[in-house]
Scaffold this motif. Structure first.
Motif, PDB file in Angstrom:
ATOM      1  N   SER A 269       0.827  -1.209   0.000  1.00  0.00           N
ATOM      2  CA  SER A 269       0.000   0.000   0.000  1.00  0.00           C
ATOM      3  C   SER A 269       0.859   1.256   0.000  1.00  0.00           C
ATOM      4  O   SER A 269       0.406   2.326  -0.399  1.00  0.00           O
ATOM      5  CB  SER A 269      -0.937   0.008   1.212  1.00  0.00           C
ATOM      6  N   TYR A 270       2.116   1.121   0.437  1.00  0.00           N
ATOM      7  CA  TYR A 270       3.078   2.217   0.400  1.00  0.00           C
ATOM      8  C   TYR A 270       3.983   2.145  -0.820  1.00  0.00           C
ATOM      9  O   TYR A 270       4.974   2.870  -0.901  1.00  0.00           O
ATOM     10  CB  TYR A 270       3.936   2.214   1.667  1.00  0.00           C
ATOM     11  N   GLY A 271       3.675   1.256  -1.759  1.00  0.00           N
ATOM     12  CA  GLY A 271       4.406   1.219  -3.026  1.00  0.00           C
ATOM     13  C   GLY A 271       5.588   0.285  -3.081  1.00  0.00           C
ATOM     14  O   GLY A 271       6.346   0.309  -4.056  1.00  0.00           O
ATOM     15  N   THR A 272       5.789  -0.563  -2.077  1.00  0.00           N
ATOM     16  CA  THR A 272       6.911  -1.501  -2.072  1.00  0.00           C
ATOM     17  C   THR A 272       6.508  -2.798  -2.764  1.00  0.00           C
ATOM     18  O   THR A 272       5.512  -3.417  -2.376  1.00  0.00           O
ATOM     19  CB  THR A 272       7.363  -1.802  -0.631  1.00  0.00           C
ATOM     20  N   THR A 273       7.277  -3.206  -3.756  1.00  0.00           N
ATOM     21  CA  THR A 273       6.980  -4.443  -4.485  1.00  0.00           C
ATOM     22  C   THR A 273       8.089  -5.478  -4.347  1.00  0.00           C
ATOM     23  O   THR A 273       7.988  -6.564  -4.914  1.00  0.00           O
ATOM     24  CB  THR A 273       6.762  -4.160  -5.982  1.00  0.00           C
ATOM     25  N   PHE A 274       9.149  -5.132  -3.590  1.00  0.00           N
ATOM     26  CA  PHE A 274      10.291  -6.037  -3.433  1.00  0.00           C
ATOM     27  C   PHE A 274      10.873  -5.863  -2.041  1.00  0.00           C
ATOM     28  O   PHE A 274      10.941  -4.759  -1.515  1.00  0.00           O
ATOM     29  CB  PHE A 274      11.367  -5.721  -4.475  1.00  0.00           C
TER      30      PHE A 274
ATOM     31  N   ALA B 158      12.425   1.821 -22.435  1.00  0.00           N
ATOM     32  CA  ALA B 158      11.945   0.594 -23.074  1.00  0.00           C
ATOM     33  C   ALA B 158      12.808  -0.582 -22.638  1.00  0.00           C
ATOM     34  O   ALA B 158      14.033  -0.508 -22.645  1.00  0.00           O
ATOM     35  CB  ALA B 158      11.973   0.740 -24.589  1.00  0.00           C
ATOM     36  N   GLY B 159      12.147  -1.642 -22.217  1.00  0.00           N
ATOM     37  CA  GLY B 159      12.848  -2.830 -21.756  1.00  0.00           C
ATOM     38  C   GLY B 159      12.932  -2.947 -20.247  1.00  0.00           C
ATOM     39  O   GLY B 159      13.225  -4.022 -19.711  1.00  0.00           O
ATOM     40  N   ASP B 160      12.694  -1.825 -19.524  1.00  0.00           N
ATOM     41  CA  ASP B 160      12.713  -1.876 -18.066  1.00  0.00           C
ATOM     42  C   ASP B 160      11.532  -2.700 -17.555  1.00  0.00           C
ATOM     43  O   ASP B 160      10.443  -2.681 -18.144  1.00  0.00           O
ATOM     44  CB  ASP B 160      12.602  -0.467 -17.469  1.00  0.00           C
ATOM     45  N   PRO B 161      11.704  -3.403 -16.438  1.00  0.00           N
ATOM     46  CA  PRO B 161      10.554  -4.061 -15.817  1.00  0.00           C
ATOM     47  C   PRO B 161       9.491  -3.026 -15.455  1.00  0.00           C
ATOM     48  O   PRO B 161       9.819  -1.913 -15.039  1.00  0.00           O
ATOM     49  CB  PRO B 161      11.146  -4.703 -14.558  1.00  0.00           C
ATOM     50  N   ALA B 162       8.248  -3.396 -15.620  1.00  0.00           N
ATOM     51  CA  ALA B 162       7.151  -2.482 -15.288  1.00  0.00           C
ATOM     52  C   ALA B 162       6.887  -2.547 -13.785  1.00  0.00           C
ATOM     53  O   ALA B 162       5.869  -3.060 -13.314  1.00  0.00           O
ATOM     54  CB  ALA B 162       5.903  -2.832 -16.084  1.00  0.00           C
ATOM     55  N   GLU B 163       7.845  -2.019 -13.021  1.00  0.00           N
ATOM     56  CA  GLU B 163       7.756  -1.917 -11.565  1.00  0.00           C
ATOM     57  C   GLU B 163       7.733  -0.429 -11.238  1.00  0.00           C
ATOM     58  O   GLU B 163       8.758   0.246 -11.336  1.00  0.00           O
ATOM     59  CB  GLU B 163       8.964  -2.593 -10.895  1.00  0.00           C
ATOM     60  N   PHE B 164       6.574   0.081 -10.876  1.00  0.00           N
ATOM     61  CA  PHE B 164       6.481   1.521 -10.660  1.00  0.00           C
ATOM     62  C   PHE B 164       5.374   1.848  -9.673  1.00  0.00           C
ATOM     63  O   PHE B 164       4.541   0.994  -9.325  1.00  0.00           O
ATOM     64  CB  PHE B 164       6.251   2.262 -11.978  1.00  0.00           C
TER      65      PHE B 164
ATOM     66  N   PHE C 245       0.386   1.049  -7.501  1.00  0.00           N
ATOM     67  CA  PHE C 245       1.687   0.433  -7.727  1.00  0.00           C
ATOM     68  C   PHE C 245       1.532  -0.654  -8.772  1.00  0.00           C
ATOM     69  O   PHE C 245       0.446  -1.231  -8.954  1.00  0.00           O
ATOM     70  CB  PHE C 245       2.263  -0.149  -6.432  1.00  0.00           C
ATOM     71  N   ALA C 246       2.613  -0.927  -9.478  1.00  0.00           N
ATOM     72  CA  ALA C 246       2.611  -1.996 -10.480  1.00  0.00           C
ATOM     73  C   ALA C 246       3.750  -2.949 -10.189  1.00  0.00           C
ATOM     74  O   ALA C 246       4.886  -2.531  -9.948  1.00  0.00           O
ATOM     75  CB  ALA C 246       2.751  -1.430 -11.887  1.00  0.00           C
ATOM     76  N   HIS C 247       3.448  -4.235 -10.213  1.00  0.00           N
ATOM     77  CA  HIS C 247       4.443  -5.290 -10.041  1.00  0.00           C
ATOM     78  C   HIS C 247       4.327  -6.231 -11.217  1.00  0.00           C
ATOM     79  O   HIS C 247       3.250  -6.767 -11.491  1.00  0.00           O
ATOM     80  CB  HIS C 247       4.202  -6.035  -8.732  1.00  0.00           C
ATOM     81  N   LYS C 248       5.435  -6.386 -11.948  1.00  0.00           N
ATOM     82  CA  LYS C 248       5.454  -7.183 -13.175  1.00  0.00           C
ATOM     83  C   LYS C 248       4.376  -6.709 -14.135  1.00  0.00           C
ATOM     84  O   LYS C 248       3.761  -7.491 -14.852  1.00  0.00           O
ATOM     85  CB  LYS C 248       5.275  -8.669 -12.857  1.00  0.00           C
ATOM     86  N   GLY C 249       4.142  -5.401 -14.124  1.00  0.00           N
ATOM     87  CA  GLY C 249       3.157  -4.808 -15.022  1.00  0.00           C
ATOM     88  C   GLY C 249       1.745  -4.825 -14.501  1.00  0.00           C
ATOM     89  O   GLY C 249       0.861  -4.162 -15.047  1.00  0.00           O
ATOM     90  N   ASP C 250       1.487  -5.572 -13.450  1.00  0.00           N
ATOM     91  CA  ASP C 250       0.144  -5.714 -12.906  1.00  0.00           C
ATOM     92  C   ASP C 250      -0.152  -4.537 -11.984  1.00  0.00           C
ATOM     93  O   ASP C 250       0.466  -4.386 -10.937  1.00  0.00           O
ATOM     94  CB  ASP C 250       0.074  -7.037 -12.140  1.00  0.00           C
ATOM     95  N   ILE C 251      -1.111  -3.693 -12.366  1.00  0.00           N
ATOM     96  CA  ILE C 251      -1.380  -2.466 -11.631  1.00  0.00           C
ATOM     97  C   ILE C 251      -2.420  -2.707 -10.540  1.00  0.00           C
ATOM     98  O   ILE C 251      -3.422  -3.373 -10.757  1.00  0.00           O
ATOM     99  CB  ILE C 251      -1.890  -1.346 -12.561  1.00  0.00           C
ATOM    100  N   ASN C 252      -2.162  -2.121  -9.394  1.00  0.00           N
ATOM    101  CA  ASN C 252      -3.078  -2.224  -8.275  1.00  0.00           C
ATOM    102  C   ASN C 252      -3.348  -0.840  -7.708  1.00  0.00           C
ATOM    103  O   ASN C 252      -2.412  -0.080  -7.424  1.00  0.00           O
ATOM    104  CB  ASN C 252      -2.486  -3.100  -7.171  1.00  0.00           C
TER     105      ASN C 252
END
Length: 423
Positions: A138-143, A384-390, A411-418
């Motif tokens: 919820s604070y944007g951490t995916t790793f 382009a080419g970066d993992p979609a982690e944002f 936040f997005a992890h592996k492109g999956d937006i939440n």
């Protein structure tokens, strides 16, 4: 739920989509003299995501009429946040609030207390790890780099329960695991369990804690740890709270062992390393140079109760510095919010990093050293080419995001937006 919340959720499982109206940083703006950066230049972009990666970036309306569109509403896109030191396996999060009992003063007091409470904590540790990961996301951490207890009381059950939590999340959170002998390698005869854990593919690092303070055997513990890491192709991450000559000896001996085994360079870390905060400047400079040469990183929770870590000096000498929450509501610390952006904000305050430029650089401690702009102000992320982690945050630039601890909208992890908050 807001419009953006609905839209983000509807695209959460999409492999290919476009985010429009994304605010990205494009450069620094200097004052009239050209000597001082007083603002950050930004522009609205479209970002295409394909199979979990950034496919392309462009401005304008062309190519944004497809059905799989997410409207970012002008929110700023930043690299997803990384917590590089946390203990997901023994949090009290999800249980009734309790502050730390200050009556337990020594490491041996804490070991005895853990031996008492771990059997009960293990019964619900999977569920609570999942809850804590939800909070962090919820604070944007995916790793996260997370330590898990390896000791005679826990056996390998802390790892097993943590792995269940990660598996239950179905790949929506990434973690690298550190086998952590919280009760000492030899003090509680954890060596055999560590050897067992080191063989597992899921374990990335061999940990350790205060070779002198717990085991009273600096070289014996570090020799064992280095040998185990080399034999199993693992990295090393040692908790070091010891100060004084023992703390310094631990740092110096680990540097020596890494220099003797170059495969460990860039794969060895000292967490906390509080002794560095109490060295005279000449000794600190010498140690920092040696750490940089051995490519040993420092991972800090950024303590400040009477001790401010010498992060600026470490960075000046080229030492990799990472940050983490460490304890998030557990029996070791009352503090720890789960927010890496808050950690960056704390660092900015502690070290006086208040300018536009310095605040923008401070974001690196939340993102694992990934920044939208280079030190020279050139665009470097996303590409382009970066993992979609944002993350999408409600801020005009990185500097504002750090200074105001900007709310994370998505936040997005592996492109999956939440979606995390109403837009």
């Amino acid at each position: 739920m807001s419009e953006i919340g609905n839209k983000l959720n509807s695209n959460a499982a999409a492999d290919n989509y476009i985010i429009k109206n994304v605010l990205l940083e494009t450069g620094f703006i200097k004052d009239a003299t050209g000597a001082f950066i007083n603002a950050t230049e930004t522009a609205l972009y479209n970002v295409a995501v394909e199979s979990g990666k950034i496919a392309k970036l462009w401005t304008g309306n062309a190519g944004t009429t497809e059905s799989d569109i997410v409207d970012a509403k002008g929110f700023l896109m930043l690299p997803a946040f990384k917590d590089m030191h946390v203990h997901l396996d023994k949090t009290l999060y999800g249980l009734p609030w309790q502050a730390v009992n200050t009556g337990r003063r020594t490491i041996y007091d804490m070991i005895a207390y853990e031996q008492e409470i771990i059997p009960e904590l293990l019964k619900t540790s999977t569920k609570r790890a999942e809850q804590l990961i939800d909070l962090m996301q919820s604070y944007g951490t995916t790793f996260a780099r997370t330590h898990f207890n390896v000791d005679p009381t826990s056996g390998l059950h802390s790892l097993e329960n943590l792995q269940k939590a990660l598996d239950n999340l179905n790949g929506r959170f990434n973690a690298e695991l550190v086998a952590f002998p919280q009760h000492g390698v030899f003090y509680t005869d954890s060596a055999a369990l560590l050897k067992e854990a080191a063989k597992l593919d899921s374990v990335r690092f061999i940990g350790g804690v205060d070779p002198y303070g717990v085991d009273r055997a600096i070289k014996k513990v570090l020799d064992f740890t280095v040998s185990l890491a080399l034999d199993n192709s693992k990295g090393i991450d040692i908790h070091l709270h010891d100060g004084g000559k023992e703390g310094l000896e631990t740092v110096e001996y680990l540097i020596q062992k890494v220099e003797e085994n170059p495969s460990l360079k860039g794969n060895t870390y000292i967490s906390h390393a509080f002794v560095l905060g109490r060295l005279d400047q000449k000794t600190l400079d010498r140690i920092a140079e040696s750490l940089a040469a051995a490519k040993i990183g420092i991972v800090s929770s950024i303590p400040f109760a009477g001790l401010v870590m010498p992060v600026p000096t470490l960075i000046r000498h080229g030492v990799q510095v990472l940050a983490g929450n460490d304890n998030i509501q557990d029996h070791w610390s009352t503090f720890g919010s789960g927010s890496m952006l808050q950690k960056a904000n704390l660092m900015a305050q502690l070290y006086g990093w208040s300018s536009e430029y310095d605040l923008s650089r401070t974001l690196r401690f939340a993102t694992g050293n990934v920044l939208p702009l280079t030190d020279q102000g050139e665009h470097s992320w996303p590409a382009a080419g970066d993992p979609a982690e944002f993350v999408l945050v409600n801020a005009s630039c990185s500097a504002e995001a750090v200074a105001r601890i900007a709310p994370v909208k998505a936040f997005a992890h592996k492109g999956d937006i939440n979606w995390t908050m109403e837009g």
